[in-house]
Design an enzyme around this catalytic site. Structure first.
Site, PDB file in Angstrom:
ATOM      1  N   SER A   7     -23.984 -70.589  50.019  1.00 38.36           N
ATOM      2  CA  SER A   7     -24.005 -71.437  51.171  1.00 38.36           C
ATOM      3  C   SER A   7     -25.216 -71.724  51.626  1.00 38.36           C
ATOM      4  CB  SER A   7     -22.566 -71.738  52.260  1.00 38.36           C
ATOM      5  OG  SER A   7     -23.136 -72.844  52.729  1.00 38.36           O
ATOM      6  N   HIS A  32     -23.900 -73.836  46.960  1.00 39.85           N
ATOM      7  CA  HIS A  32     -22.634 -75.017  48.407  1.00 39.85           C
ATOM      8  C   HIS A  32     -24.138 -75.171  49.051  1.00 39.85           C
ATOM      9  CE1 HIS A  32     -18.972 -75.611  49.402  1.00 39.85           C
ATOM     10  NE2 HIS A  32     -19.432 -75.092  51.113  1.00 39.85           N
ATOM     11  N   MET A  36     -22.721 -81.972  57.244  1.00 38.64           N
ATOM     12  CA  MET A  36     -22.221 -82.081  57.850  1.00 38.64           C
ATOM     13  C   MET A  36     -22.513 -83.767  58.898  1.00 38.64           C
ATOM     14  SD  MET A  36     -21.312 -78.075  59.430  1.00 38.64           S
ATOM     15  CE  MET A  36     -21.192 -77.542  58.185  1.00 38.64           C
ATOM     16  N   HIS A  65     -19.800 -80.495  49.843  1.00 38.47           N
ATOM     17  CA  HIS A  65     -19.341 -80.161  50.735  1.00 38.47           C
ATOM     18  C   HIS A  65     -19.457 -81.713  51.810  1.00 38.47           C
ATOM     19  CE1 HIS A  65     -16.965 -77.412  54.059  1.00 38.47           C
ATOM     20  NE2 HIS A  65     -16.304 -78.576  53.349  1.00 38.47           N
ATOM     21  N   GLY A 141     -17.263 -76.146  59.854  1.00 41.21           N
ATOM     22  CA  GLY A 141     -18.747 -76.709  61.698  1.00 41.21           C
ATOM     23  C   GLY A 141     -19.412 -75.851  61.394  1.00 41.21           C
ATOM     24  N   PHE A 142     -19.564 -74.226  61.360  1.00 36.55           N
ATOM     25  CA  PHE A 142     -20.674 -73.599  61.560  1.00 36.55           C
ATOM     26  C   PHE A 142     -20.485 -72.477  60.367  1.00 36.55           C
ATOM     27  CE2 PHE A 142     -19.817 -76.174  65.669  1.00 36.55           C
ATOM     28  CZ  PHE A 142     -21.069 -75.815  65.567  1.00 36.55           C
ATOM     29  N   GLY A 144     -21.017 -68.302  59.678  1.00 39.53           N
ATOM     30  CA  GLY A 144     -20.884 -66.980  60.319  1.00 39.53           C
ATOM     31  C   GLY A 144     -19.633 -66.332  61.538  1.00 39.53           C
ATOM     32  N   GLY A 192     -21.866 -67.706  52.969  1.00 42.54           N
ATOM     33  CA  GLY A 192     -23.002 -67.843  53.286  1.00 42.54           C
ATOM     34  C   GLY A 192     -23.851 -66.765  53.953  1.00 42.54           C
TER      35      GLY A 192
HETATM   36  C1  DX5 Z   1     -18.400 -74.173  56.749  1.00 42.77           C
HETATM   37  C2  DX5 Z   1     -19.777 -74.323  55.990  1.00 42.77           C
HETATM   38  C3  DX5 Z   1     -19.569 -73.202  55.301  1.00 42.77           C
HETATM   39  C4  DX5 Z   1     -20.340 -71.701  55.380  1.00 42.77           C
HETATM   40  C5  DX5 Z   1     -19.602 -70.911  54.978  1.00 42.77           C
HETATM   41  O1  DX5 Z   1     -17.895 -75.311  57.792  1.00 42.77           O
HETATM   42  O2  DX5 Z   1     -18.013 -75.292  55.406  1.00 42.77           O
HETATM   43  O3  DX5 Z   1     -19.639 -73.208  54.265  1.00 42.77           O
HETATM   44  O4  DX5 Z   1     -21.045 -71.887  56.051  1.00 42.77           O
HETATM   45  O5  DX5 Z   1     -20.422 -69.672  55.986  1.00 42.77           O
HETATM   46  P1  DX5 Z   1     -20.113 -68.088  56.281  1.00 42.77           P
HETATM   47  O6  DX5 Z   1     -19.934 -67.841  54.831  1.00 42.77           O
HETATM   48  O7  DX5 Z   1     -21.272 -68.053  57.204  1.00 42.77           O
HETATM   49  O8  DX5 Z   1     -18.805 -68.329  56.884  1.00 42.77           O
HETATM   50 ZN    ZN Z   2     -18.538 -75.220  52.859  1.00 42.47          ZN
END
Ligand code: DX5
Ligand code: ZN
Length: 210
Positions: A7, A32, A36, A65, A141-142, A144, A192
């Site tokens: 991601s 990915h 948002m 996404h 949303g985020f 990590g 990510g």
């Molecule tokens: C969160 C995103 C994810 C995010 C995953 O809302 O949809 O794709 O980037 O990041 P990690 O792998 O850091 O949880």
């Molecule tokens: Zn995602």
């Protein structure tokens, strides 16, 4: 065979092209791209710019996404993608149906995402029409965040129901939990932080795939 989808939310935007080519060389299958709108989730990303820059810099599968309030309004802008996933919480069945048709008419795969508190029952009316289900393992949303392990129940249930379905998981996937995530039945892994914040991305991708 498991597919790995880094991601780029966790990548360095200032050198996005380098970041993408780096994970491509490290063995990634998909890129990915999280879009948002600041409404469906409390965060906003320059998602369309990310998609365009990704499109110009790689031949990998572009996996978009959509975390937006009104996915239908975004479709024209994301036709550079190979897969577009939208949230079932944002639409009714009729709209979901229209979005899937729009994507399929353009040879784009259609995915439906579910948040941690959304039941798989909610996607049953369209399950036969979609190419992939994205099971969120964190609140969208985020990046990590820590994986909510109970979400894997939904992955197991879907896998039992649909042995051949592409099941993607997103949120908190790392080398510590990848075994249980795969054992639950996920075959597309979004990651990510675990990939982009590692100093050996190739190692992480290879370990995740094993
Ligand atoms: C969160 C995103 C994810 C995010 C995953 O809302 O949809 O794709 O980037 O990041 P990690 O792998 O850091 O949880
Ligand atoms: Zn995602």
């Amino acid at each position: 065979m498991v597919k790995i989808a880094p991601s780029i939310l966790a990548a360095d935007f200032n050198k996005l092209e380098n970041e993408i080519s780096d994970v491509e060389k490290a063995g990634a299958d998909y890129i990915h791209i999280d879009i948002m709108d600041g409404e469906f989730v409390d965060n906003e990303t320059p998602g369309l710019e990310m998609l365009e820059r990704a499109h110009d810099s790689t031949k990998l599968v572009l996996d978009t996404h959509l975390m937006v309030e009104d996915p239908q309004n975004w479709l024209e802008d994301v036709v550079l993608s190979n897969v577009v996933t939208f949230h079932i919480e944002a639409v009714n069945t009729e709209t979901a149906d229209k979005i899937i048709d729009y994507l399929h008419e353009r040879d784009i795969k259609a995915g439906v995402a579910i948040k941690p508190n959304t039941s798989i029952e909610d996607i049953m009316p369209i399950i036969e029409k979609i190419d992939v289900v994205l099971v969120m393992l964190v609140e969208p949303g985020f990046g990590g965040q820590k994986m909510i392990e109970s979400c894997l129940e939904k992955v197991r249930a879907l896998r039992n129901l649909k042995p051949d379905l592409d099941i993607e998981v997103d949120g908190g996937v790392n080398l510590e939990n990848v075994k249980i995530v795969k054992a639950a039945g996920a075959n597309i892994l979004v990651a990510g932080t675990a990939i982009f914040r590692s100093n050996d991305r190739k190692f992480v991708i290879e370990e995740m795939r094993k």
